[in-house]
Write an enzyme that holds these catalytic residues in place. Structure first.
Site, PDB file in Angstrom:
ATOM      1  N   HIS A   1      -7.425  -5.902  -0.399  1.00 57.79           N
ATOM      2  CA  HIS A   1      -6.259  -5.029  -0.266  1.00 57.79           C
ATOM      3  C   HIS A   1      -5.176  -5.650   0.601  1.00 57.79           C
ATOM      4  O   HIS A   1      -3.999  -5.326   0.450  1.00 57.79           O
ATOM      5  CB  HIS A   1      -6.691  -3.680   0.320  1.00 57.79           C
ATOM      6  CG  HIS A   1      -5.615  -2.638   0.298  1.00 57.79           C
ATOM      7  ND1 HIS A   1      -5.038  -2.189  -0.877  1.00 57.79           N
ATOM      8  CD2 HIS A   1      -4.996  -1.953   1.309  1.00 57.79           C
ATOM      9  CE1 HIS A   1      -4.117  -1.281  -0.595  1.00 57.79           C
ATOM     10  NE2 HIS A   1      -4.069  -1.120   0.719  1.00 57.79           N
TER      11      HIS A   1
ATOM     12  N   ASP B   1      -9.608  -5.698  -4.819  1.00 55.80           N
ATOM     13  CA  ASP B   1      -9.223  -4.642  -3.881  1.00 55.80           C
ATOM     14  C   ASP B   1     -10.262  -3.529  -3.903  1.00 55.80           C
ATOM     15  O   ASP B   1     -10.453  -2.872  -4.927  1.00 55.80           O
ATOM     16  CB  ASP B   1      -7.842  -4.106  -4.284  1.00 55.80           C
ATOM     17  CG  ASP B   1      -7.171  -3.293  -3.201  1.00 55.80           C
ATOM     18  OD1 ASP B   1      -7.881  -2.571  -2.481  1.00 55.80           O
ATOM     19  OD2 ASP B   1      -5.940  -3.369  -3.087  1.00 55.80           O
TER      20      ASP B   1
ATOM     21  N   SER C   1       0.824  -1.193   0.000  1.00 53.58           N
ATOM     22  CA  SER C   1       0.000   0.000   0.000  1.00 53.58           C
ATOM     23  C   SER C   1       0.875   1.266   0.000  1.00 53.58           C
ATOM     24  O   SER C   1       1.807   1.376  -0.797  1.00 53.58           O
ATOM     25  CB  SER C   1      -0.960  -0.043   1.199  1.00 53.58           C
ATOM     26  OG  SER C   1      -1.988   0.894   1.076  1.00 53.58           O
TER      27      SER C   1
END
Length: 263
Positions: free
Chosen positions: A240, A212, A88
Site C-alpha cells: 500500500h 496491496d 490512499s
C-alpha cells in the site's frame, strides 16, 4: 522540467498529499529523487498530521483538514505546472483541491487512492477502511464514549501487514514513531463534492499497487472502471505504501506521466 529559469518559464512542481495517519514525512524518498532530477517537489502536512500542531480530535470538517494544501496551492506562482499526487484516502483531498484550483492544476495522480468523480454517489472511504473481518482500527473518542469517534489509527500489530508488507524495515520503524490518528469525521467530507465538469478536463493518472493488503487491487480496478483516467500504471511489487516499497519505480512512472504535459 523545474529549474532556476525566469519567472515566465514553466516549472513542473509535484505536490504530494499523504493518506490517513501519515504526513509529509512519508514522501521523503520521492521528493529527494525528484529534486535531484531538477523538478520542484513539495509534500504537505494536512491539519492534524505530521508536524502540524492541531489536535486531530478537533478536526471535524473536510475543508479544515485540507486547509494547509489549499494555502500552499493558492501561494504557488502561475508558471508552476502543478502535479498533485494523492495517496490512499488522500485521493479525496486532491480531488477537492482539483475542484477548487482547477485553473492552477495541470495533472492529478492517484496512488492506490480513492478516485471518485465529483458529484458521484459512490464512496471508497469505507472500501479502504474496511478489511475483511479483522478489527484493525483503534478509534479515539475525543468528545466522550457516548459521542461518535473523533480519530482513527491502525492498531500497531497490523501495520506491517496492511501498510508496509513489502517495505524496508527501517521505514516501518520510522512510521511507527510518526503515525498519528486521522480525523475520521473530517474524512467523511470526501464523499460530498459537487459535480465539476471543468475539473474533469484535467488529466488524471491512476497508479495501482498490485500487492496491496489494505486497498484490494480489485477494488482499485473498480475505481478505474467507474472514472477512467487518461493514464494507468501498475506497480507489480508494491504494497500500500509505494513511496517506501518501490520508490524508484514510482519515480519512473511519475516521470513518464508528466512527459505528456505540454510545457
Amino acid at each position: 522540467m523545474g529549474g532556476e529559469g525566469g519567472a515566465d518559464d514553466s516549472v513542473v512542481h509535484f505536490v504530494f498529499v499523504h493518506g490517513a495517519s501519515h504526513g509529509a514525512w512519508c514522501w521523503y524518498k520521492l521528493t529527494t529523487l525528484l529534486v535531484a532530477a531538477g523538478f520542484k517537489a513539495t509534500s504537505v502536512d494536512l491539519t492534524g498530521a505530521g508536524i502540524n500542531l492541531t489536535d486531530s480530535n478537533t478536526v471535524f470538517d473536510f475543508d479544515h483538514y485540507n486547509r494547509p494544501l489549499f494555502s500552499l496551492l493558492s501561494d504557488l506562482p502561475s508558471h508552476h505546472k502543478i502535479v498533485l499526487v494523492g495517496h490512499s484516502i488522500g485521493g479525496g483531498s486532491v480531488t477537492e483541491a482539483l475542484c477548487k484550483f482547477t485553473d492552477k492544476i495541470s495533472m492529478v495522480v492517484y496512488l492506490a487512492a480513492d478516485m471518485v468523480q465529483p458529484g458521484s454517489t459512490s464512496s471508497t472511504h469505507d472500501s479502504i477502511m474496511t478489511v475483511g473481518e479483522e478489527d484493525i482500527w483503534e478509534y479515539i473518542y475525543g468528545e466522550g464514549a457516548d459521542k461518535p469517534p473523533t480519530g482513527v489509527l491502525m492498531k500497531e500489530e497490523f501495520r506491517r501487514h496492511y501498510y508496509y508488507s513489502q517495505s524496508p524495515l527501517e521505514d516501518v520503524s520510522l512510521a511507527s514513531k510518526l503515525l498519528r490518528p486521522a480525523p475520521v469525521r473530517a474524512l467523511g467530507g470526501a464523499d460530498k463534492l459537487s459535480p465539476n465538469p471543468e475539473a474533469e478536463k484535467v488529466p488524471r493518472v491512476y497508479i495501482k499497487t498490485a500487492k496491496d493488503n489494505l486497498f484490494d487491487p480489485l477494488r482499485q480496478d473498480r475505481l478505474v472502471e467507474k472514472w477512467p483516467p487518461s493514464q494507468l500504471y501498475i506497480l507489480e511489487e508494491s504494497d500500500h505504501s509505494a513511496f517506501f516499497s518501490v520508490p524508484t519505480t514510482l519515480f519512473a512512472y511519475l516521470l513518464r506521466a508528466v512527459s505528456f504535459l505540454q510545457l
